[in-house]
Design a protein around this motif. Structure first.
Motif: not given
Length: 440
Positions: A70, A72-73, A75-76, A92, A99
């Motif tokens: 994912d 999102e995993d 980015k943060h 990835e 990010a």
């Protein structure tokens, strides 16, 4: 080592690729114990990774997202710990970099923090010989009672998890493949003592060309300091010099003729000469080096004599995953050899191997499997060279066919990767050893 937890404690770390070999599990175990918040993501699903996941369920600060990635995993998080098999140009990694997250690798992180703590880092790379040279150096250092750890491309071992074991004055000897050296490039660092044995076509299903492959390998010397040492094989000297290394390359001559090694083959005498040069720079004298190298018995899966029954010697050369490696094994053992070879594709030239087989092999058994495209191309090359062969659809069957020959030497040296019939080369190695151990 002083405060090895500090770089990881409280950090959000996404581990990109858990894998089946144990290194990823060791990395996650270490990070969890350091107090990091760890998210493990892998393209393999939970059932494929069940054994690895089971070992990590005890940690409340470790979460899993399996069966895909994912964005999102990435980015943060504060850091992405990339497994060796994941490409640097993967989506990835691109998301993580955009990010502002650090992208790092286990062995390189160990080298960074261990070096900062006063540990001398010895790195060994090359298409062939790096495992043998690494173990020769480690074996010789241990014999002289120097505090030494062995890491890098070692089966089932998280190099990062070695941080608590080391302290100032220790030596870390690391076997470094091209992927692990990507991590050194990311950190813009190189080992204090670098050994670059040779360069031959390999992993051409990953790299576009030999130059791209060399570029990753060159991280072993690219960031060295003037006080560091660079040992290179004669065949790679010109290419290394063309890359303008920061230190003058040291190119050893041949090993003294009266030094008697237990490991066979001229290629192993070349390996030993490189190891000897590195050991000299580490403070060992000639007598200590000779004693260490002459007492070295070899590495599992590399021209390893595993059995001698009824006058028949059986060698395990499972880790020969390129045609050149199998050629070296054949030359080391002479003639009238029964050879078991074949596997999955790497896209490497087979003409030299076919020619060497024609000269030295009396009986050839080719492993075949629906996914062994390498074997298909191998068979085509053998037919063109007019080399007779038998086929076997299992390793057990191949061994039985080999035993039915009159040869005094049976060599298992695949010349290809293992994927398809086996999960990885380690499973193939263990299966061959099990077969041989059960022979009557």
């Amino acid at each position: 080592m002083h405060d090895y937890e500090a770089p990881f404690k409280g950090k959000r770390i996404t581990v990109l690729g858990l894998g089946l070999l144990g290194r990823g599990v060791g990395d996650v175990d270490f990070l969890a114990k350091c107090g990091a918040e760890v998210l493990v993501t892998d393209k393999k699903n939970g059932s494929e990774l069940a054994a690895s996941v089971e070992k990590l369920k005890q940690y409340s600060n470790v979460q899993f997202k399996l069966g895909g990635h994912d964005p999102e995993d990435f980015k943060h998080c504060d850091m992405v710990l990339k497994a060796a098999g994941v490409r640097l140009d993967s989506p990835e990694v691109a998301v993580a970099r955009a990010a502002g997250a650090q992208v790092a690798m286990s062995t390189a992180l160990f080298a960074k923090y261990a070096s900062e703590a006063g540990v001398k880092i010895v790195g060994v790379t090359g298409t062939r010989g790096k495992s043998t040279i690494t173990h020769m150096i480690y074996h010789s250092l241990i014999r002289t009672n120097k505090r030494t750890v062995l890491g890098g491309n070692v089966r089932g071992l998280s190099t990062l998890a070695l941080l608590p074991e080391v302290k100032a004055g220790d030596i870390a000897v690391l076997e470094l493949d091209s992927w692990q050296l990507q991590g050194f490039g990311e950190l813009k660092m190189s080992p204090h003592i670098a050994i670059f044995s040779n360069l031959m076509p390999d992993h051409q299903n990953y790299y576009k060309n030999l130059d791209e492959y060399f570029a990753d390998k060159a991280n072993i010397f690219r960031y060295q300091k003037p006080s560091d040492v660079l040992v290179v094989g004669q065949g790679i000297e010109a290419r290394v010099r063309h890359a303008n290394p920061p230190v003058e390359p040291l190119v050893p001559g041949t090993l003294p003729a009266d030094w008697m090694l237990q490991v066979p083959g001229e290629h192993n005498r070349h390996n030993a000469a490189l190891a000897a040069a590195a050991l000299l720079s580490l403070g060992l004298n000639s007598e200590q080096i000779r004693t260490g190298l002459e007492s070295f018995e070899g590495v599992e899966g590399r021209l390893q004599l595993v059995s001698e029954k009824n006058g028949v010697k059986i060698y395990n050369d499972n880790n020969a995953t390129t045609p050149e490696a199998t050629v070296a094994a054949l030359r080391a053992l002479g003639e009238n050899i029964t050879l078991i070879a074949g596997g999955s594709e790497k896209g490497l030239s087979l003409e030299e191997l076919a020619g060497e087989i024609k000269k030295r092999v009396s009986n050839l058994i080719v492993l075949t499997h629906p996914e062994y495209k390498g074997s298909v191309r191998f068979i085509d090359a053998l037919k063109k060279a007019d080399v007779p062969f038998a086929e076997a659809t299992s390793l057990e069957g191949a061994v039985q066919v080999a035993l039915a020959t009159c040869s005094k030497t049976i060599l298992f040296s695949p010349a290809f990767a293992s994927f398809g019939m086996f999960k990885n080369e380690y499973e193939r190695n263990d299966h061959f050893l099990k077969i041989v151990s059960q022979l009557q």
